[in-house]
Design a protein around this motif. Structure first.
Motif, short mmCIF file in Angstrom:
data_model
loop_
_atom_site.label_atom_id
_atom_site.label_comp_id
_atom_site.label_asym_id
_atom_site.label_seq_id
_atom_site.Cartn_x
_atom_site.Cartn_y
_atom_site.Cartn_z
N HIS A 1 -30.48 20.88 -5.98
CA HIS A 1 -31.64 20.36 -6.71
C HIS A 1 -31.39 18.93 -7.22
N PHE A 2 -30.12 18.66 -7.59
CA PHE A 2 -29.82 17.34 -8.16
C PHE A 2 -29.23 16.37 -7.13
N SER A 3 -29.30 16.73 -5.84
CA SER A 3 -28.79 15.78 -4.84
C SER A 3 -29.98 15.10 -4.15
N GLU A 4 -29.66 14.08 -3.36
CA GLU A 4 -30.74 13.34 -2.70
C GLU A 4 -31.37 14.18 -1.60
N ALA A 5 -32.65 13.94 -1.34
CA ALA A 5 -33.36 14.69 -0.30
C ALA A 5 -34.13 13.69 0.57
N PRO A 6 -33.40 12.96 1.45
CA PRO A 6 -34.03 11.85 2.19
C PRO A 6 -35.25 12.28 3.01
N ASN A 7 -35.20 13.46 3.63
CA ASN A 7 -36.36 13.89 4.44
C ASN A 7 -37.60 14.10 3.59
N LEU A 8 -37.40 14.79 2.48
CA LEU A 8 -38.53 15.05 1.57
C LEU A 8 -39.08 13.73 1.03
N GLU A 9 -38.15 12.81 0.66
CA GLU A 9 -38.60 11.55 0.08
C GLU A 9 -39.40 10.73 1.10
N SER A 10 -38.93 10.68 2.35
CA SER A 10 -39.70 9.87 3.32
C SER A 10 -41.03 10.55 3.65
N HIS A 11 -41.05 11.87 3.61
CA HIS A 11 -42.33 12.57 3.82
C HIS A 11 -43.32 12.21 2.71
N LEU A 12 -42.83 12.23 1.46
CA LEU A 12 -43.72 11.92 0.33
C LEU A 12 -44.19 10.47 0.39
N GLN A 13 -43.27 9.58 0.81
CA GLN A 13 -43.63 8.16 0.91
C GLN A 13 -44.72 7.96 1.95
N SER A 14 -44.57 8.66 3.09
CA SER A 14 -45.53 8.43 4.17
C SER A 14 -46.93 8.94 3.81
N ASN A 15 -47.04 9.91 2.91
CA ASN A 15 -48.40 10.32 2.53
C ASN A 15 -48.79 9.90 1.12
N GLY A 16 -48.05 8.92 0.59
CA GLY A 16 -48.42 8.33 -0.71
C GLY A 16 -48.27 9.27 -1.90
N SER A 17 -47.34 10.23 -1.84
CA SER A 17 -47.19 11.17 -2.97
C SER A 17 -45.85 11.01 -3.68
N GLU A 18 -45.30 9.80 -3.65
CA GLU A 18 -43.97 9.59 -4.27
C GLU A 18 -43.97 10.01 -5.73
N HIS A 19 -45.13 9.86 -6.40
CA HIS A 19 -45.19 10.16 -7.84
C HIS A 19 -44.80 11.61 -8.16
N LEU A 20 -44.90 12.50 -7.14
CA LEU A 20 -44.60 13.91 -7.40
C LEU A 20 -43.13 14.12 -7.79
N LEU A 21 -42.28 13.21 -7.36
CA LEU A 21 -40.85 13.35 -7.69
C LEU A 21 -40.38 12.32 -8.72
#
Ligand code: G1P
Length: 289
Positions: A67-87
């Motif tokens: 939970h406290f480590s980086e999640a590059p796949n999730l982050e790039s997914h959120l970036q590509s659909n403009g939902s970065e704010h969720l994290l």
């Protein structure tokens, strides 16, 4: 005592009160609304500007470190659909604290859990935060505990007055008042019966402790519930160093029980502009039944 620069969070328990939810998911990751309970603890640590934390986990709770480590796949997914704010809130926590891990391989009690942090904490005073105790507004309270510890040059425990039927769940102190909301602690006993309780002042899961407690815990025998209790270590500490108590401010929730977790979630929901009306509607409906 120097300002505590590291926080210890014991999180190795089985979470039996939440079974079967906790069979695969650590109790500390169960959500209070959309945030895992443990993030409220990190809010306090980061808010009190403690730069480093030691999370005590067990072999079967690797999801906590995940939970406290980086999640590059999730982050790039959120970036590509403009939902970065969720994290966003989660990322802020990660960028403001360093988390290290220690394993408690046997569940021998809270004192034993804290002892597992010895190597990583070293010769520094430290804060202990129990994830079952959530304090709304907890970062300013932890900041206050640190200030009292520096000012009075001693350990500080968070205290709360509890009703007689609750007393046997807690560590309970005998203490004399030294200022508004401040006490000098003379003794402490873990889970006393109502007849043996020295007062109605119970310890809530926040402590500022000196590194000397590790030495004491190494030779602390099992006590209440057959476990090595942090409370028994503190009882010994009181013989050689001053220990103070500070009455908690803000709402306290015991999220170690399903009803406590629900109470905390409901409170946060009622404070949330969009959820509030929806919840009130449910209550109105039920009050008419
Ligand atoms: C622990 C401590 C107890 C303290 C309590 C606060 O008990 O041993 O002294 O009062 O946390 O929540 P537990 O809740 O793990 O039984």
């Amino acid at each position: 005592m120097k300002r505590a620069s590291v926080a210890v969070i014991p999180a190795a328990g089985f979470g039996t009160r939440f079974l079967p939810a906790t069979k695969a998911v650590p109790k500390e990751l169960l959500p209070i609304l959309h945030r895992p309970a443990i993030e409220f603890i990190f809010d306090d640590i980061v808010g009190a500007q403690i730069p480093e934390s030691v999370l005590i986990t067990s072999e079967n709770k690797s999801a906590l470190a995940m939970h406290f480590s980086e999640a590059p796949n999730l982050e790039s997914h959120l970036q590509s659909n403009g939902s970065e704010h969720l994290l966003e809130q989660h990322q802020n926590l990660l960028s403001n604290t360093t988390i290290k891990y220690a394993i408690q391989d046997r569940q021998l009690g809270l004192g034993h859990a804290v002892l597992q942090a010895e190597q990583l904490v070293g010769d520094r005073p430290f804060a202990v935060l129990l994830p079952d105790d959530i304090l709304l507004g907890g970062s300013s309270f932890l900041t206050k505990m640190l200030a009292v510890s520096a000012q009075l040059k001693g350990s500080v425990l968070a205290l709360k007055r509890v009703p007689p039927d609750m007393i046997s769940r807690y560590g309970v102190v005998s203490a004399s008042q030294i200022a508004a909301n401040q006490y000098r602690i003379h003794g402490i006993v873990e889970k006393p019966s109502i007849h043996d309780a020295p007062s109605d002042l119970a310890v809530i899961g926040r402590y500022i402790l000196p590194p000397t407690i590790f030495h004491i815990l190494r030779s602390t025998p099992s006590g209440a519930l057959g476990e090595i209790q942090l409370t028994d270590g503190i009882a010994k500490l009181i013989e050689s160093e001053p220990v103070f108590g500070l009455i908690v401010e803000g709402d306290h929730y015991d999220v170690g029980t399903p009803q406590g977790m629900l109470a905390c979630a409901l409170t946060l929901g009622l404070e949330h502009a969009e959820m509030r009306e929806h919840l009130l509607e449910i209550f109105r409906k039920w009050s008419q039944k």
